[in-house]
Structures are given as C-alpha cells and as structure tokens.
Design an enzyme around this catalytic site. Structure first.
Site, PDB file in Angstrom:
ATOM      1  CB  SER A 268      -0.955  -0.037   1.195  1.00  0.00           C
ATOM      2  OG  SER A 268      -1.895   1.020   1.118  1.00  0.00           O
ATOM      3  CB  THR A 269       0.923   4.345   2.051  1.00  0.00           C
ATOM      4  OG1 THR A 269      -0.471   4.583   1.913  1.00  0.00           O
ATOM      5  CG2 THR A 269       1.659   5.663   2.050  1.00  0.00           C
TER       6      THR A 269
ATOM      7  CG  HIS B  25      -4.075  -0.945  -0.842  1.00  0.00           C
ATOM      8  ND1 HIS B  25      -3.931  -0.811   0.519  1.00  0.00           N
ATOM      9  CD2 HIS B  25      -4.487  -2.227  -1.045  1.00  0.00           C
ATOM     10  CE1 HIS B  25      -4.248  -1.955   1.118  1.00  0.00           C
ATOM     11  NE2 HIS B  25      -4.584  -2.824   0.184  1.00  0.00           N
TER      12      HIS B  25
ATOM     13  CG  MET C 157      -3.053   3.426   7.894  1.00  0.00           C
ATOM     14  SD  MET C 157      -3.354   5.209   7.930  1.00  0.00           S
ATOM     15  CE  MET C 157      -1.769   5.812   8.494  1.00  0.00           C
TER      16      MET C 157
ATOM     17  CG  ASP D 123      -5.642  -5.642   2.195  1.00  0.00           C
ATOM     18  OD1 ASP D 123      -6.366  -6.638   2.386  1.00  0.00           O
ATOM     19  OD2 ASP D 123      -5.291  -5.265   1.063  1.00  0.00           O
TER      20      ASP D 123
END
Length: 371
Positions: free
Chosen positions: A191-192, A217, A309, A312
């Site tokens: 993700s991030t 993501h 964050m 997941d």
C-alpha cells in the site's frame, strides 16, 4: 482520521502549484484541517525548492506539471541536497500522462498522491479535500513516528524456510513454516510506500521461476503506469493482470487499480487470475482476497506483506498460515507505513521479518535451496 497528538505544534504545510485556483483550494483545505497550518506557497518548481530550503516545512503538497522545474525535478533536487527532507504528497492530474509522472514521483520518494479529478469532475474539490486530509494524517504519523517499533537486529538470511530470523524487541516470535520446495506462486500485499519498496523487494528476487502477483492499493489508471515503471527498473516482464489469462513464470503481475483479483488453478502448476468488480472491500486491490485464493489454489504459495496503513493482508495471511505456508513480512521499522506489517506480526502470522532487500533475497534463496 488520525491527527497530530494534542499539545504539539501544528504541522507546517508548503503548497507548490502553478494554478492560483488550486493553491487557493489547497490553502482552504489545509487551513481547515486541525493540526495543520499553511507555512507558505510557491508558484513553480524553482520557487518551491527555494521555499523548502528557507521555510523548512514538515509537509509539501507538490504539483507534477509546472513550468521551469516540474514536481519530479523538485523531488530530485531536495532529496539530493537536504538532510531530513519534508514529507511530499503529490497532487496530480488524473490522466494517463499524469499517472506515469505520479508513479515516477512516488518512486523518487513522495509518500502518496491525491488526484485532482474524479470520474465525474475535471477538478473534484470534494474528493481532493477528503483524500488530502487522509494523506496529511499519514504524513503526520510518519513525522511523529508514533508507535513505530524498533528495527530488528541485522540477521543473515536463514538457510531454510522453517528457520525464522532472530526476533526483535517488542515483536512476537515468528511462526514456523512446514512448506518445502520452490514456491509455485508468490502473492504480495502493498500500500502506501509500495512504489518505493517494490523495486527493493523484487530486484534481488527477479527473474523468479514462478508468477508473482501484487495487490497494490492504487486507483485505476495508475496501476498500468506502475507496471511500466517496475518493468523499466527491474528489466523483467511486469504487466497489469488480465482477466482469465494464464500466468507465466518469470513474470510479475499487478492487479488493475481499483479491482480485486482471485487466483484460480487452471491445471497442475498453472494459474490464472479472475478479476472482480463486486464486493465491499475497503482496500482495492484487496490483498486478503488474493491471499485466500492462493491458499486454496496453489500447492506452495508464499505471501509477502509490505508497507501500508491498516490490516489488509492479515486475514489472507491467516489462510496461508493454516496451510503451513510461508508469510514474509517487512520489518515495520523499515516500512514507510508500518500498519500492515505490524498487524500480521501481532497476529502471529509472520514466518520471517526482514527489510525490503532481505525479503527479495529470501525469495531467491527459496528457489536456490529447492535446486
């Protein structure tokens, strides 16, 4: 939304954008977000570099397409010269060209981005405001280092999959894996911070003798640009996954932005991806869905959970764990955002915890050990 801790000084935000309309809009959004203040504004990249050096802001919102020096140029100049540079959030056009430049910016150190437009409006200020506030909260968490666990001691790559790396202070012990033999598929949650981290993981591992599937993501449009960027960096095949197409060894597949995907078995040792549009998953592409399908379809799947964050990947890792399959997790202290890795570790699902290059080396070692 998580804000800076009460009693601390507000986070100072510099706005760099050549559009007077966007500067005014961003000024209003930041000025009305508790815990943040506008430290200054710049109308182009060169002025932005000077403002960063003189004002020393905590956070910079940075446009991509500007005259003189674009956002990529700003990132490169500041990152090359400043000690402890600010956290950068890109504010980019929602176009194919804008997506490509945004992915480049993320690879150059920006933590995240906010599209200026949505599928309904050329400039969607409601969406910009909602997204920017969430990104500001992420930036604040990075800058304050709240609850960031300590770095694990350096350790050599274990000789066997079942031998976990040395545990770190405050982290529960790694579980043991009962899997043996080379992986037949690798699934990755990211993700991030993923665009910065994925090349560090995949570089030591690729080309890899099994398909690698990534749930990063990311919104639509941007995933194809990320695939192209990774392919250019790694020198291996990296493609946006297609519905129903068989997966090939030595190839990295990126789930399309905004869509979930399930791994399905076509025949022994051969898989395809079924792309899904329905569902209520908050994070898309969703790693839990991908991991659970790998646990059901593959013989020797391996899961990796990287920066991001939220949680997941944790429930999907549980499905892999129940089969005794390896779950490799990025060291939270080395992650841009530690939430996803820490969640899997706290749930007792990690077989090994390593920094990003160490994860790639471990994948390569799995194949080499299998002969």
């Amino acid at each position: 939304m998580t804000l800076p801790p009460p009693g601390t000084a507000p986070m100072r935000v510099l706005i760099v954008d050549d559009s007077a309309f966007m500067r005014a809009s961003l000024r209003h959004i930041v000025g009305n977000t508790p815990g943040f203040v506008v430290a200054g504004e710049a109308t182009d990249g060169l002025t932005g570099v000077d403002a960063i050096r003189s004002l020393r802001p905590d956070i910079v919102t940075l446009d991509i397409d500007m005259p003189g020096l674009d956002g990529i140029g700003v990132l490169k100049r500041v990152r090359a010269s400043a000690a402890g540079p600010p956290v950068f959030i890109m504010v980019s056009a929602f176009t194919t060209q804008g997506a490509s430049l945004t992915v480049t910016a993320l690879s150059c150190g920006a933590i995240d981005f906010v599209p200026k437009a949505s599928e309904h409006f050329k400039t969607d200020l409601a969406q910009v405001g909602e997204l920017l506030r969430s990104k500001l909260a992420i930036a604040a968490a990075i800058l304050t280092g709240r609850d960031r666990p300590p770095m694990r001691p350096a350790a050599q790559i274990p000789a066997a999959i079942s031998q976990p790396a040395a545990p770190a202070q405050s982290l529960p012990p790694a579980r043991r894996s009962s899997a043996a033999g080379a992986p037949d598929v690798v699934v990755i949650a990211s993700s991030t911070g993923g665009p910065q981290t994925l090349p560090q993981v995949l570089g030591p591992a690729c080309p890899f003798k099994a398909p690698i599937v990534i749930a990063q993501h990311i919104p639509p449009v941007f995933s194809r640009s990320l695939a192209d960027s990774l392919a250019a960096t790694l020198g291996v095949a990296v493609v946006e996954a297609e519905d129903g197409r068989e997966l090939s060894p030595n190839t990295v597949y990126l789930l399309p932005g905004g869509r979930n995907g399930e791994l399905v078995r076509v025949r022994a040792g051969v898989f395809a991806l079924r792309l899904l549009d329905e569902g209520t998953a908050v994070y898309r592409p969703n790693a839990d869905i991908l991991f659970r399908s790998a646990a059901l379809s593959a013989r020797r799947p391996v899961g990796l959970i990287l920066t991001g964050m939220g949680t997941d990947g944790t429930e999907g890792a549980r499905a892999l764990s129940q089969r005794g399959c390896p779950v490799l997790v990025q060291d939270p202290a080395s992650a841009v955002i530690w939430g996803m890795p820490r969640s899997a570790i706290d749930a007792g699902l990690a077989t090994e915890v390593l920094d990003a290059p160490g994860l790639g080396q471990r994948l390569a070692a799995m194949v080499e050990k299998s002969g």
